[in-house]
Design a protein around this motif. Sequence first.
Motif, PDB file in Angstrom:
ATOM      1  N   ALA A  41       0.827  -1.203   0.000  1.00 44.60           N
ATOM      2  CA  ALA A  41       0.000   0.000   0.000  1.00 44.60           C
ATOM      3  C   ALA A  41       0.868   1.262   0.000  1.00 44.60           C
ATOM      4  CB  ALA A  41      -0.917   0.003   1.213  1.00 44.60           C
ATOM      5  N   GLY A  42       0.427   2.259  -0.764  1.00 42.49           N
ATOM      6  CA  GLY A  42       1.190   3.506  -0.928  1.00 42.49           C
ATOM      7  C   GLY A  42       0.790   4.550   0.080  1.00 42.49           C
ATOM      8  N   GLY A  43       1.441   4.580   1.218  1.00 39.88           N
ATOM      9  CA  GLY A  43       1.123   5.589   2.241  1.00 39.88           C
ATOM     10  C   GLY A  43       1.751   6.928   1.883  1.00 39.88           C
ATOM     11  N   GLY A  74      -0.880  10.718  -2.647  1.00 38.42           N
ATOM     12  CA  GLY A  74      -2.273  10.965  -2.991  1.00 38.42           C
ATOM     13  C   GLY A  74      -2.427  12.112  -3.979  1.00 38.42           C
ATOM     14  N   ALA A 124      -2.435   3.249  -3.297  1.00 36.08           N
ATOM     15  CA  ALA A 124      -2.860   4.156  -2.221  1.00 36.08           C
ATOM     16  C   ALA A 124      -4.394   4.266  -2.199  1.00 36.08           C
ATOM     17  CB  ALA A 124      -2.234   5.533  -2.416  1.00 36.08           C
ATOM     18  N   ARG A 136      -6.235   7.594  -3.038  1.00 37.22           N
ATOM     19  CA  ARG A 136      -6.404   8.552  -1.949  1.00 37.22           C
ATOM     20  C   ARG A 136      -6.428   9.981  -2.501  1.00 37.22           C
ATOM     21  NH1 ARG A 136      -2.065  10.078   1.057  1.00 37.22           N
ATOM     22  NH2 ARG A 136      -2.626  11.293   2.900  1.00 37.22           N
ATOM     23  N   THR A 170       1.155   3.593  -8.225  1.00 43.70           N
ATOM     24  CA  THR A 170       1.282   3.988  -6.822  1.00 43.70           C
ATOM     25  C   THR A 170      -0.043   4.523  -6.291  1.00 43.70           C
ATOM     26  OG1 THR A 170       3.523   4.657  -7.408  1.00 43.70           O
ATOM     27  CG2 THR A 170       2.763   5.239  -5.199  1.00 43.70           C
ATOM     28  N   TRP A 171      -0.735   5.265  -7.137  1.00 43.11           N
ATOM     29  CA  TRP A 171      -2.022   5.839  -6.683  1.00 43.11           C
ATOM     30  C   TRP A 171      -3.050   4.726  -6.473  1.00 43.11           C
ATOM     31  CZ3 TRP A 171      -6.410   8.777  -9.436  1.00 43.11           C
ATOM     32  CH2 TRP A 171      -7.087   9.610  -8.526  1.00 43.11           C
TER      33      TRP A 171
END
Lengths: 365, 232
Positions: free
Chosen positions: B23-25, B28, B63, B66, B59-60
């Motif tokens: 998960a991409g923290g 966003g 995420a 987000r 990546t989005w």
Amino acid sequence: MTAYPDELVVAPVTITPTKPLTPTHLKGLLWTDVLVKASRQRISTRLVWNPRMAHLTTQTTAFWRHLDVAEPETDWSRESEAAIGLRYVAFHQGRPAMTARELDPYFERVESRAWIHPASRRLLELWRAQMAHLHVTDPGLTTARPLASDAGTALALLHERRLLVDHRRFGGPVLVDGTRWGLPVRQLIGADGHANYLLPILRELLPAIRPGRRFLLVHDNGLHADYLLLDRVLTVFGASVARLALSRVQVAGKAQSSKLGGWGGVTLGDLAATPGSADVAAYRLGMRLYFVGLLDRVSAQDFRLDLLRRCVGRAARILAQEPGEFKPGTVPDHPGGYADPHRLTVSLLGRRVRGLPPELREIFL
Amino acid sequence: MTDFQELLVAGALARVEAVGDQAGGGFGASVVVEDYTPQQLVPGVVAFVQALSEPDAGTWTRAFTRTAFLAGNPSSLAGRFPSALRSADGKLAWYGPGPDGERRTMSRMLRTFEGPGPVPWCGAPPIVVRLPGAATGVQVRAEIATDGVSAAAYLVHVHHAFAEAALRGLVGPGDTVRIEHHGELAGRRHHALLDPMVAHGVQPRISQDTRDPSRLRLYAMLTSKCRRGHPC
């Protein structure tokens, strides 16, 4: 050489009549009073003060609502200002739950008939007597004049210039958009439909913009961001604007808002009642020497009763002298296009005690 | 738990599983909202996704698309903060996606979009939007739940649903989108569409039911035929 406008309109932050006048208020009132009276000797100068600017706010109406719920039977015309002020402090500590709809009738009464809650009317009556004793011109504490335009007109003007982010159609707030100047967006009307203090100021000032007229916005420096935004917005409509930000006067090391209390013993009522041998003229001049002369614009000093007493003593010595001669240039100009009240007052604090010429008696007494 | 609740839980878990454990923290997008309508929002989010680089899109997606929705005026921000995309009417602007730090200065100047009321077009007839681009003939049907859904929540749900559908190739330029508003999306049809066997062709938006946080709710359902060139 300062370029004076044709006309100066001084608009200080109005004080909500919910507590006694504290040293911070006194600094603002006396700086404004000296500034207006001194500037009047040079150009047409007018003070804008509409009590609705202070009353059409959640801060004031919520307190009024609280008093009506908590003490429906109290006869406010007999209460002391300290007793009313302490209720205001207690109200902020307790923060009783209140819905926006409960405040609607209060906003409506202020808007439609300049209504003022009897507790605030009582405070204003006391303030007026205290200010008269100090010879501060009543700026219009209880004037019933409506604001110069209604909310819809002011919002339409702002909307035309794309200065609003209006989310009312989603049940949301209305924001003033200052991002083009690098300023953050600022709420003007909440999602609950109530406007904050910025809207009454805009309602009063937007229709008053004229060529040759300058607005001088006098405010507490804690409101710097809001006043910078007001300045930019008014300028979009062609206004010429100057700002005068004054620091708060600390009491016992704290520069806090009067809603938090801490003003016992140092209110205008208390200071006026301080025993001493000075007559009223020395009191008036001494208060100005202290609040306008000793406390400069950005002063972080604590309020000092001993220094105030020395100023009153100094005032008595000045007043014992024969009237001095009024020389051109005695009233210093501020680059903002008004007479500089601080430098003018400091000129009376020199090593030599000189008598006041009649031109300065008009300003200081 | 009802059967429908079970399907919603399975759907929500499938979304998490699709992203995997990477998960991409702190990554966003932001959308600045002066005003919005489905007619401006839907083509905007689809075009925004279309323009993403492959790594950013990946990546989005990880995420969970987000996105922060901020109240502001895209025109007055344009000088300082160039957006990735503006809606046709200029009242919506997309920023990012990227690490949150890249948008922090702008975010600090704005406030979170606040819209506690219902959407003004609630109860209106279906809205048909033709997405810019050469016509594909693809028809996308978007059903949106509106009972008790605030304008702020609507924005979040519709944006996620279309962003994820566009990232999966279920909706794209030149498609025709028919947006329908219903009080609730919990009928037999939605039951059937949540079947894992048809998941490849649908984009549900499942989230916590704000009226009863112990339950999940279907907020949006996009259905479309798979697009050419995008294996399902």
